[in-house]
Design a protein around this motif. Structure first.
Motif, PDB file in Angstrom:
ATOM      1  N   ARG A   7     -76.102 -71.677   8.881  1.00 13.03           N
ATOM      2  CA  ARG A   7     -76.172 -71.765   7.422  1.00 13.03           C
ATOM      3  C   ARG A   7     -75.561 -73.107   7.035  1.00 13.03           C
ATOM      4  NH1 ARG A   7     -72.679 -67.598   4.085  1.00 13.03           N
ATOM      5  NH2 ARG A   7     -71.163 -69.281   4.198  1.00 13.03           N
ATOM      6  N   VAL A   8     -76.324 -73.884   6.276  1.00 19.12           N
ATOM      7  CA  VAL A   8     -75.876 -75.238   5.956  1.00 19.12           C
ATOM      8  C   VAL A   8     -75.871 -75.484   4.453  1.00 19.12           C
ATOM      9  CG1 VAL A   8     -76.702 -76.178   8.161  1.00 19.12           C
ATOM     10  CG2 VAL A   8     -78.212 -76.236   6.169  1.00 19.12           C
ATOM     11  N   SER A   9     -74.988 -76.362   4.040  1.00 22.31           N
ATOM     12  CA  SER A   9     -75.039 -76.851   2.661  1.00 22.31           C
ATOM     13  C   SER A   9     -75.820 -78.157   2.614  1.00 22.31           C
ATOM     14  CB  SER A   9     -73.629 -77.031   2.084  1.00 22.31           C
ATOM     15  OG  SER A   9     -72.869 -77.899   2.893  1.00 22.31           O
ATOM     16  N   GLN A  10     -76.040 -78.734   3.801  1.00 31.82           N
ATOM     17  CA  GLN A  10     -76.822 -79.962   3.919  1.00 31.82           C
ATOM     18  C   GLN A  10     -77.173 -80.167   5.388  1.00 31.82           C
ATOM     19  OE1 GLN A  10     -74.653 -83.263   2.367  1.00 31.82           O
ATOM     20  NE2 GLN A  10     -76.267 -84.729   2.737  1.00 31.82           N
ATOM     21  N   ALA A  11     -78.407 -80.633   5.651  1.00 26.71           N
ATOM     22  CA  ALA A  11     -78.814 -80.953   7.022  1.00 26.71           C
ATOM     23  C   ALA A  11     -79.940 -81.965   6.989  1.00 26.71           C
ATOM     24  CB  ALA A  11     -79.266 -79.699   7.769  1.00 26.71           C
ATOM     25  N   SER A  12     -80.035 -82.753   8.062  1.00 24.89           N
ATOM     26  CA  SER A  12     -81.138 -83.711   8.159  1.00 24.89           C
ATOM     27  C   SER A  12     -81.439 -84.002   9.624  1.00 24.89           C
ATOM     28  CB  SER A  12     -80.819 -85.012   7.419  1.00 24.89           C
ATOM     29  OG  SER A  12     -79.745 -85.686   8.038  1.00 24.89           O
ATOM     30  N   VAL A  13     -82.649 -84.503   9.847  1.00 27.56           N
ATOM     31  CA  VAL A  13     -83.091 -84.916  11.179  1.00 27.56           C
ATOM     32  C   VAL A  13     -83.578 -86.360  11.062  1.00 27.56           C
ATOM     33  CG1 VAL A  13     -84.711 -84.523  13.062  1.00 27.56           C
ATOM     34  CG2 VAL A  13     -83.809 -82.571  11.772  1.00 27.56           C
ATOM     35  N   THR A  14     -83.067 -87.205  11.949  1.00 23.38           N
ATOM     36  CA  THR A  14     -83.440 -88.614  11.970  1.00 23.38           C
ATOM     37  C   THR A  14     -84.067 -88.945  13.323  1.00 23.38           C
ATOM     38  OG1 THR A  14     -81.597 -89.149  10.498  1.00 23.38           O
ATOM     39  CG2 THR A  14     -82.559 -90.977  11.729  1.00 23.38           C
ATOM     40  N   ILE A  15     -85.197 -89.664  13.283  1.00 23.22           N
ATOM     41  CA  ILE A  15     -85.867 -90.144  14.486  1.00 23.22           C
ATOM     42  C   ILE A  15     -86.108 -91.640  14.305  1.00 23.22           C
ATOM     43  CG2 ILE A  15     -87.912 -89.977  15.957  1.00 23.22           C
ATOM     44  CD1 ILE A  15     -88.285 -87.106  14.875  1.00 23.22           C
ATOM     45  N   ASN A  16     -85.635 -92.432  15.268  1.00 15.18           N
ATOM     46  CA  ASN A  16     -85.791 -93.896  15.196  1.00 15.18           C
ATOM     47  C   ASN A  16     -85.307 -94.453  13.855  1.00 15.18           C
ATOM     48  OD1 ASN A  16     -86.907 -94.056  17.798  1.00 15.18           O
ATOM     49  ND2 ASN A  16     -88.939 -93.582  17.002  1.00 15.18           N
ATOM     50  N   GLU A  17     -84.132 -94.000  13.445  1.00 14.68           N
ATOM     51  CA  GLU A  17     -83.468 -94.464  12.225  1.00 14.68           C
ATOM     52  C   GLU A  17     -84.211 -94.110  10.934  1.00 14.68           C
ATOM     53  OE1 GLU A  17     -82.071 -98.509  12.528  1.00 14.68           O
ATOM     54  OE2 GLU A  17     -81.584 -98.247  14.639  1.00 14.68           O
ATOM     55  N   LYS A  18     -85.170 -93.174  11.017  1.00 14.38           N
ATOM     56  CA  LYS A  18     -85.899 -92.719   9.840  1.00 14.38           C
ATOM     57  C   LYS A  18     -85.657 -91.225   9.648  1.00 14.38           C
ATOM     58  CE  LYS A  18     -90.450 -92.172   7.854  1.00 14.38           C
ATOM     59  NZ  LYS A  18     -91.798 -91.804   8.156  1.00 14.38           N
ATOM     60  N   ILE A  19     -85.231 -90.841   8.444  1.00 14.81           N
ATOM     61  CA  ILE A  19     -85.018 -89.428   8.145  1.00 14.81           C
ATOM     62  C   ILE A  19     -86.379 -88.754   8.020  1.00 14.81           C
ATOM     63  CG2 ILE A  19     -84.119 -87.763   6.467  1.00 14.81           C
ATOM     64  CD1 ILE A  19     -81.922 -89.830   5.809  1.00 14.81           C
ATOM     65  N   VAL A  20     -86.622 -87.737   8.872  1.00 12.69           N
ATOM     66  CA  VAL A  20     -87.910 -87.031   8.867  1.00 12.69           C
ATOM     67  C   VAL A  20     -87.803 -85.649   8.232  1.00 12.69           C
ATOM     68  CG1 VAL A  20     -88.805 -88.310  10.850  1.00 12.69           C
ATOM     69  CG2 VAL A  20     -87.600 -86.131  11.213  1.00 12.69           C
ATOM     70  N   ALA A  21     -86.586 -85.160   8.057  1.00 10.79           N
ATOM     71  CA  ALA A  21     -86.370 -83.858   7.423  1.00 10.79           C
ATOM     72  C   ALA A  21     -85.001 -83.865   6.777  1.00 10.79           C
ATOM     73  CB  ALA A  21     -86.467 -82.734   8.444  1.00 10.79           C
ATOM     74  N   SER A  22     -84.907 -83.246   5.607  1.00 13.58           N
ATOM     75  CA  SER A  22     -83.638 -83.200   4.901  1.00 13.58           C
ATOM     76  C   SER A  22     -83.638 -82.026   3.926  1.00 13.58           C
ATOM     77  CB  SER A  22     -83.419 -84.515   4.142  1.00 13.58           C
ATOM     78  OG  SER A  22     -82.208 -84.482   3.433  1.00 13.58           O
ATOM     79  N   ILE A  23     -82.564 -81.225   3.957  1.00 15.25           N
ATOM     80  CA  ILE A  23     -82.424 -80.105   3.028  1.00 15.25           C
ATOM     81  C   ILE A  23     -81.000 -80.043   2.498  1.00 15.25           C
ATOM     82  CG2 ILE A  23     -84.227 -78.716   4.117  1.00 15.25           C
ATOM     83  CD1 ILE A  23     -81.939 -76.974   5.343  1.00 15.25           C
ATOM     84  N   ASN A  24     -80.853 -79.309   1.423  1.00 15.22           N
ATOM     85  CA  ASN A  24     -79.527 -78.942   0.942  1.00 15.22           C
ATOM     86  C   ASN A  24     -79.273 -77.514   1.419  1.00 15.22           C
ATOM     87  OD1 ASN A  24     -78.677 -81.386  -0.302  1.00 15.22           O
ATOM     88  ND2 ASN A  24     -80.144 -81.008  -1.918  1.00 15.22           N
ATOM     89  N   SER A  25     -78.998 -76.583   0.555  1.00 13.10           N
ATOM     90  CA  SER A  25     -78.653 -75.224   0.952  1.00 13.10           C
ATOM     91  C   SER A  25     -79.790 -74.551   1.718  1.00 13.10           C
ATOM     92  CB  SER A  25     -78.323 -74.397  -0.295  1.00 13.10           C
ATOM     93  OG  SER A  25     -77.998 -73.087   0.068  1.00 13.10           O
ATOM     94  N   GLY A  26     -79.455 -74.000   2.877  1.00 14.57           N
ATOM     95  CA  GLY A  26     -80.471 -73.321   3.653  1.00 14.57           C
ATOM     96  C   GLY A  26     -80.044 -73.080   5.081  1.00 14.57           C
TER      97      GLY A  26
END
Length: 150
Positions: A7-26
């Motif tokens: 359970r996160v208040s914020q999360a992201s995935v970065t590939i080659n210095e580019k954010i490909v996914a980002s969420i807040n609560s979830g």
């Protein structure tokens, strides 16, 4: 299938210095697939994840699901969840499914969880070197293995 659900208040995935996914609560879900996983594993695990009551209600009790909270999901493939560490110091990943098996199951899981959740999810990229950042809310971390569902 094995999943680590956070359970996160914020999360992201970065590939080659580019954010490909980002969420807040979830939820941030790390998913590992083995060769004998099948559609019934996908169905059971997706249903379990979207209905798991790990979000607080108005009284602060973990009584709400991701559906109740209208939260978002990031799904990241992670074969290392099936590491065998019994012998030596180098983990063995022999139980993890090869891409020809894992990719179709991963893609089917994406479709199923989107259907169960009622909206699109975000993902990492199968097989990519990813940097995953998160703020674990709680902290709440749950590990589920479809081989242990009985």
């Amino acid at each position: 299938m094995k999943a680590v659900i956070q359970r996160v208040s914020q999360a992201s995935v970065t590939i080659n210095e580019k954010i490909v996914a980002s969420i807040n609560s979830g939820l941030l879900v790390l998913l590992g697939v083995v060769d004998d996983d099948a559609q019934e594993d996908i169905t059971w695990l997706s249903n379990k994840i979207v209905n798991m009551r790990i979000f607080p209600d108005v009284e602060g009790v973990m009584n709400n699901s991701i559906i109740d909270n209208h939260g978002d999901v990031i799904l990241v493939s992670q074969f290392t969840l099936h590491a065998n560490t019994k012998k030596g110091n180098r983990p063995s990943y022999i139980k993890a499914a090869k891409p020809d098996v894992a990719i179709p199951l991963y893609q089917d899981f994406i479709k199923r969880i989107e259907s169960d959740l009622g909206k699109p999810i975000q993902t990492g990229e199968f097989g990519a070197d990813m940097q995953v950042t998160l703020i674990n809310d709680g902290p709440v971390t749950i590990i589920i293995d479809t081989k242990n569902k009985d």
